[in-house]
Design an enzyme around this catalytic site. Structure first.
Site, short mmCIF file in Angstrom:
data_model
loop_
_atom_site.label_atom_id
_atom_site.label_comp_id
_atom_site.label_asym_id
_atom_site.label_seq_id
_atom_site.Cartn_x
_atom_site.Cartn_y
_atom_site.Cartn_z
N ALA A 75 13.23 -35.40 -9.07
CA ALA A 75 12.78 -34.92 -8.01
C ALA A 75 13.59 -34.76 -6.51
O ALA A 75 13.66 -34.03 -5.46
CB ALA A 75 11.99 -36.16 -8.01
N ASN A 161 8.25 -45.90 -4.58
CA ASN A 161 8.59 -46.69 -5.38
C ASN A 161 9.06 -47.81 -5.43
O ASN A 161 9.27 -48.76 -6.13
CB ASN A 161 9.82 -45.75 -5.73
N GLN A 189 5.71 -41.11 -8.24
CA GLN A 189 5.89 -41.92 -8.27
C GLN A 189 4.22 -41.63 -9.20
O GLN A 189 4.03 -42.74 -9.73
CB GLN A 189 5.73 -43.40 -7.58
N HIS A 211 11.31 -37.68 -15.77
CA HIS A 211 11.99 -39.14 -16.16
C HIS A 211 10.90 -40.45 -15.82
O HIS A 211 11.15 -41.14 -16.55
CB HIS A 211 13.24 -39.72 -16.51
N CYS A 336 22.22 -52.78 -3.72
CA CYS A 336 23.47 -52.76 -4.07
C CYS A 336 24.22 -52.29 -3.18
O CYS A 336 24.10 -50.70 -3.57
CB CYS A 336 24.28 -52.43 -5.32
C1 LIG Z 1 9.82 -41.87 -5.67
C2 LIG Z 1 11.16 -40.99 -5.93
N1 LIG Z 1 11.71 -39.96 -5.18
C3 LIG Z 1 12.72 -38.84 -5.50
C4 LIG Z 1 13.38 -39.87 -7.14
C5 LIG Z 1 14.47 -39.36 -7.53
O1 LIG Z 1 14.05 -38.39 -8.46
P1 LIG Z 1 15.40 -37.78 -9.87
O2 LIG Z 1 16.06 -39.17 -10.18
O3 LIG Z 1 14.32 -37.17 -10.52
O4 LIG Z 1 16.21 -37.11 -8.76
C6 LIG Z 1 12.84 -41.42 -7.68
C7 LIG Z 1 13.76 -41.55 -8.41
O5 LIG Z 1 14.34 -42.29 -8.41
C8 LIG Z 1 12.06 -41.90 -6.81
O6 LIG Z 1 10.94 -43.05 -7.15
#
Ligand SMILES: Cc1ncc(COP(=O)(O)O)c(C=O)c1O
Length: 412
Positions: A75, A161, A189, A211, A336
């Site tokens: 993403a 998220n 999400q 994932h 962190c």
């Molecule tokens: C809303 C959202 N966007 C983007 C990401 C990033 O996704 P990726 O780990 O596939 O790059 C995440 C994951 O942490 C997410 O929750």
């Protein structure tokens, strides 16, 4: 049966791979290892066929055509390609000048949206960061108020998220359509958990990641609308011209097969899973709130994903809280940074104070979360918070009915 500790309640961070996904992927490491770009032999053809099948599986989950799906590394890449790709293609002035165009987003987006937007801002684009209300939900009205005559892109996530809150995507999409503005949504999400149809939901660009839906890490997709309107993108990565030139690089066939299979399984099972998880989440929240006062569930109570719960606990200290729940693998309201713990910008963004943000937990359930695990989590959280509060003089004062905001603290 004994629980395996720590129990996993961090499915919004990542999910385990479904064994059926792993099984589908395995032959593509060894027997069918070909490069989908090899046009002269059966190894290449098998890889290409596998990518085509996966493209169909993703498309079916999104309600789009196969040709509208681009494979990416996840993403983060999908968001970058969508946001920068649109900005550079539809810019109103060349690089080096100001007034290149206006973008609308929100302060509580994932960093994978915020940082590309900030980059574009530095490069001469104007960006409006909508500040969401206390319930975390971004509405079409808010987007409407932020739009300008020179808006070229609106990027608003489908579901948050950290909070699990669900934005008014369909209405925002309709507004963008009416105004002729491109609409991107980071649906990382949302997809695979809730029904999605890019036609009915008026989405032009959509990012997803395998994932988060029980597929492998390092692979994702970007949906790019091809009709009404045909969205054009400037490629960010050049090379072999794969993915119709939008995303060069040898296909990650094993990952792509895994993503496809995860989408196929989600299509068949997400409705049942969502109902089960909604019940478990309600049980978790009710169980905690029934036994502890001074707690808040963050985000809109109804407009929330079935599996994410974010709770702030008053009168406990963040690090103590994490220690107290060490048998639950979950996220805290602290992030962190290089040297220190910063309160979550998402919680801050909806008005949660620094202290309370630090003493927050995000518990996110998944396909294999059991009722016994939820019972265990309730017990751990309740016992942990109670123990910490025994040591809290502030909690004592609160119990005695003293209004802490009116106390004159002595400063030395
Ligand atoms: C809303 C959202 N966007 C983007 C990401 C990033 O996704 P990726 O780990 O596939 O790059 C995440 C994951 O942490 C997410 O929750």
């Amino acid at each position: 049966m004994a629980l395996k500790l720590p129990i996993y309640m961090d499915n919004a961070a990542t999910t385990p791979c479904d064994p059926r996904v792993v099984e589908a992927m395995l032959p593509y490491f060894t027997e069918m290892f070909g490069n989908a770009g090899s046009r002269n032999h059966s190894y290449g053809w098998a890889a290409e066929t596998a990518a085509d099948t996966a493209r169909g599986q993703v498309a079916k989950l999104l309600g789009c055509t196969d040709k509208e799906v681009l494979f990416t590394s996840g993403a983060t890449e999908s968001n970058n390609l969508a946001i920068k790709g649109v900005a550079y293609m539809y810019q109103k002035a060349p690089a080096g000048q100001s007034g290149r165009g206006h973008i609308v987003t929100c302060t509580i987006e994932h960093k994978a949206v915020l940082d590309p937007c900030k980059r574009l801002q530095k490069e001469g684009f104007d960006v409006t960061f909508i500040e969401p209300p206390a319930d975390g939900v971004v509405t079409a009205e808010m987007v409407k108020a932020a739009m300008r005559a020179d808006t070229i892109l609106v990027t608003i996530m489908w579901a948050n998220n950290e909070l699990g809150t669900i934005n008014q995507v369909r209405e925002i999409g309709a507004l963008c359509k009416e105004r002729g503005v491109i609409f991107h949504t980071d649906a990382t999400q949302w997809v695979g958990k809730m029904p999605t149809n890019v036609e009915q939901d008026n989405v032009d660009l959509l990012s997803l990641s395998a994932h988060k839906l029980f597929g492998p890490k390092g692979v994702g997709a970007l949906y790019v609308r091809r009709h009404r309107p045909r969205v054009r993108l400037q490629a960010l990565q050049e090379g072999g011209g794969q993915e119709r030139g939008f995303r060069s690089g040898t296909h990650n066939i094993t990952g792509i097969v895994g993503l496809g299979k995860a989408c196929e399984i989600a299509m068949a099972e997400m409705e049942r899973d969502a109902l089960r998880l909604a019940k478990l989440k309600s049980k978790l929240e009710a169980g905690v709130l029934a036994q502890l006062d001074s707690c808040v569930v963050n985000g809109n109570a109804e407009k929330r994903l079935p599996h994410i719960s974010n709770i702030s606990f008053g009168f406990v200290e963040g690090e103590g809280l994490m220690m107290a729940v060490k048998d639950i693998a979950c996220s805290s309201g602290s992030a962190c940074t290089s040297a220190s713990l910063e309160p979550s910008y998402v919680l801050k963004g909806i008005g949660v104070g620094d202290e309370l943000a630090h003493s927050s937990l995000r518990l996110s359930l998944g396909k294999w979360t059991t009722e016994a695990e939820v019972d265990f989590a309730i017990e751990q959280v309740v016992q942990g918070v109670k123990k910490l509060r025994v040591m809290s003089p502030l909690y004592d004062m609160h119990k005695e009915g003293i209004d802490l905001s009116s106390v004159q603290w002595a400063h030395h």
